[in-house]
Design a protein around this motif. Structure first.
Motif, PDB file in Angstrom:
ATOM      1  N   ASP A  33     -40.953 -13.683  22.263  1.00  0.00           N
ATOM      2  CA  ASP A  33     -40.917 -15.130  22.087  1.00  0.00           C
ATOM      3  C   ASP A  33     -40.479 -15.402  20.658  1.00  0.00           C
ATOM      4  OD1 ASP A  33     -41.812 -15.652  24.638  1.00  0.00           O
ATOM      5  OD2 ASP A  33     -43.841 -16.198  24.040  1.00  0.00           O
TER       6      ASP A  33
ATOM      7  N   GLU B 150     -40.467 -18.098  18.062  1.00  0.00           N
ATOM      8  CA  GLU B 150     -41.188 -19.350  17.859  1.00  0.00           C
ATOM      9  C   GLU B 150     -40.654 -20.068  16.627  1.00  0.00           C
ATOM     10  OE1 GLU B 150     -45.341 -18.345  17.798  1.00  0.00           O
ATOM     11  OE2 GLU B 150     -45.330 -17.852  19.939  1.00  0.00           O
TER      12      GLU B 150
ATOM     13  N   ARG C 120     -35.944 -26.108  17.907  1.00  0.00           N
ATOM     14  CA  ARG C 120     -35.663 -25.344  19.123  1.00  0.00           C
ATOM     15  C   ARG C 120     -34.200 -25.446  19.553  1.00  0.00           C
ATOM     16  NH1 ARG C 120     -36.161 -25.654  24.628  1.00  0.00           N
ATOM     17  NH2 ARG C 120     -36.795 -27.814  24.605  1.00  0.00           N
TER      18      ARG C 120
ATOM     19  N   ASP D 126     -34.713 -23.769  31.255  1.00  0.00           N
ATOM     20  CA  ASP D 126     -35.719 -24.435  30.443  1.00  0.00           C
ATOM     21  C   ASP D 126     -37.002 -24.571  31.242  1.00  0.00           C
ATOM     22  OD1 ASP D 126     -34.008 -24.970  28.174  1.00  0.00           O
ATOM     23  OD2 ASP D 126     -33.004 -26.452  29.431  1.00  0.00           O
TER      24      ASP D 126
ATOM     25  N   ASP E 157     -41.437 -25.991  30.912  1.00  0.00           N
ATOM     26  CA  ASP E 157     -42.415 -26.778  30.177  1.00  0.00           C
ATOM     27  C   ASP E 157     -43.775 -26.628  30.842  1.00  0.00           C
ATOM     28  OD1 ASP E 157     -43.993 -28.686  28.880  1.00  0.00           O
ATOM     29  OD2 ASP E 157     -42.292 -30.039  28.627  1.00  0.00           O
TER      30      ASP E 157
ATOM     31  N   TRP F 124     -40.031 -24.699  26.453  1.00  0.00           N
ATOM     32  CA  TRP F 124     -39.437 -23.434  26.015  1.00  0.00           C
ATOM     33  C   TRP F 124     -38.120 -23.258  26.754  1.00  0.00           C
ATOM     34  CZ3 TRP F 124     -42.764 -23.143  30.175  1.00  0.00           C
ATOM     35  CH2 TRP F 124     -42.339 -22.388  31.259  1.00  0.00           C
TER      36      TRP F 124
ATOM     37  N   THR G 122     -35.730 -20.036  28.225  1.00  0.00           N
ATOM     38  CA  THR G 122     -35.541 -18.611  28.451  1.00  0.00           C
ATOM     39  C   THR G 122     -34.062 -18.305  28.261  1.00  0.00           C
ATOM     40  OG1 THR G 122     -37.420 -18.478  29.959  1.00  0.00           O
ATOM     41  CG2 THR G 122     -35.779 -16.712  30.099  1.00  0.00           C
TER      42      THR G 122
ATOM     43  N   CYS H 274     -37.709 -15.775  25.069  1.00  0.00           N
ATOM     44  CA  CYS H 274     -37.960 -17.219  25.089  1.00  0.00           C
ATOM     45  C   CYS H 274     -37.853 -17.789  23.681  1.00  0.00           C
ATOM     46  CB  CYS H 274     -39.330 -17.526  25.645  1.00  0.00           C
ATOM     47  SG  CYS H 274     -39.483 -17.123  27.396  1.00  0.00           S
TER      48      CYS H 274
ATOM     49  N   GLN I 193     -39.277 -21.036  21.623  1.00  0.00           N
ATOM     50  CA  GLN I 193     -40.283 -22.101  21.677  1.00  0.00           C
ATOM     51  C   GLN I 193     -40.269 -22.886  20.386  1.00  0.00           C
ATOM     52  OE1 GLN I 193     -44.021 -20.174  22.330  1.00  0.00           O
ATOM     53  NE2 GLN I 193     -43.412 -19.369  24.275  1.00  0.00           N
TER      54      GLN I 193
END
Length: 148
Positions: A102, A104, A110, A127, A129, A134, A136, A146, A148
Motif C-alpha cells: 500500500d 499511502e 492520491r 477504484d 472505497d 483507494w 488498485t 494500492c 491510498q
C-alpha cells in the motif's frame, strides 16, 4: 530490538522492477558493485551472472531497494535495514497477488500520485472505497498494489 525483514517480489526482470519501485517510493537501488567486482575478480561468479549498465554492475537475477538513509555495508552494498528484494523467476505472474504493498500518500495527493505512477509505467486497475478511497494499480510486471 525488532526483527528486520525484507519483502521479496518474484519477477522476470529484477533490475527493471527495482528501478520502477525505487522511483515510486523515493528509494534507491542498492549498489552491489564492490561485492560483484570482488566476486568476479576471485572467479566466484562468471560474467554472465551480472549486467553492466552505465558503468555500474548489477546482479542478473537479483536486485534490492532501500530507503536512501538506511545504513549500508560498504563492502557489499547491502542495506542493514528493511528492504524490498526482487528475484528472477522463469514463470510469468498468472494470478492475483497474495500480498501487496500500500502506497499511502493521503487523499489530497492520491490522484497526482496515481498520475506519477502511471507515468513510471504502472496501470490503474480499479477504484474502491471502504471507509476511505483507494486505487488498485499494477506495476510494470502486473503486481498489484494500492494507492491510498
Amino acid at each position: 530490538m525488532g526483527i528486520r525483514y525484507q519483502v521479496v517480489i518474484d519477477t522476470p526482470d529484477p533490475n527493471e522492477l527495482a528501478r520502477f519501485w525505487a522511483q515510486a517510493l523515493g528509494y534507491v537501488v542498492e549498489d552491489h558493485r564492490p561485492l560483484l567486482e570482488r566476486m568476479l575478480d576471485a572467479g566466484e561468479i562468471t560474467p554472465d551472472r551480472v549486467v553492466r549498465e552505465d558503468d555500474r554492475l548489477y546482479w542478473l537475477d537479483f536486485a534490492a531497494i532501500r530507503e536512501p538513509a538506511a545504513p549500508v555495508d560498504e563492502t557489499t552494498g547491502i542495506a542493514q535495514g528493511d528492504r524490498i528484494v526482487f528475484q528472477r523467476v522463469p514463470e510469468p505472474k498468472t494470478v492475483k497477488n497474495r500480498l501487496h504493498l500500500d502506497v499511502e500518500v493521503g487523499p489530497q495527493r492520491r490522484e497526482s500520485e496515481i498520475a506519477r505512477l502511471e507515468a513510471l509505467g504502472a496501470r490503474r486497475l480499479y477504484d474502491g472505497d471502504l471507509g476511505g478511497p483507494w486505487t488498485t494499480m499494477a506495476d510494470p510486471h502486473g503486481n498489484e498494489f494500492c494507492v491510498q
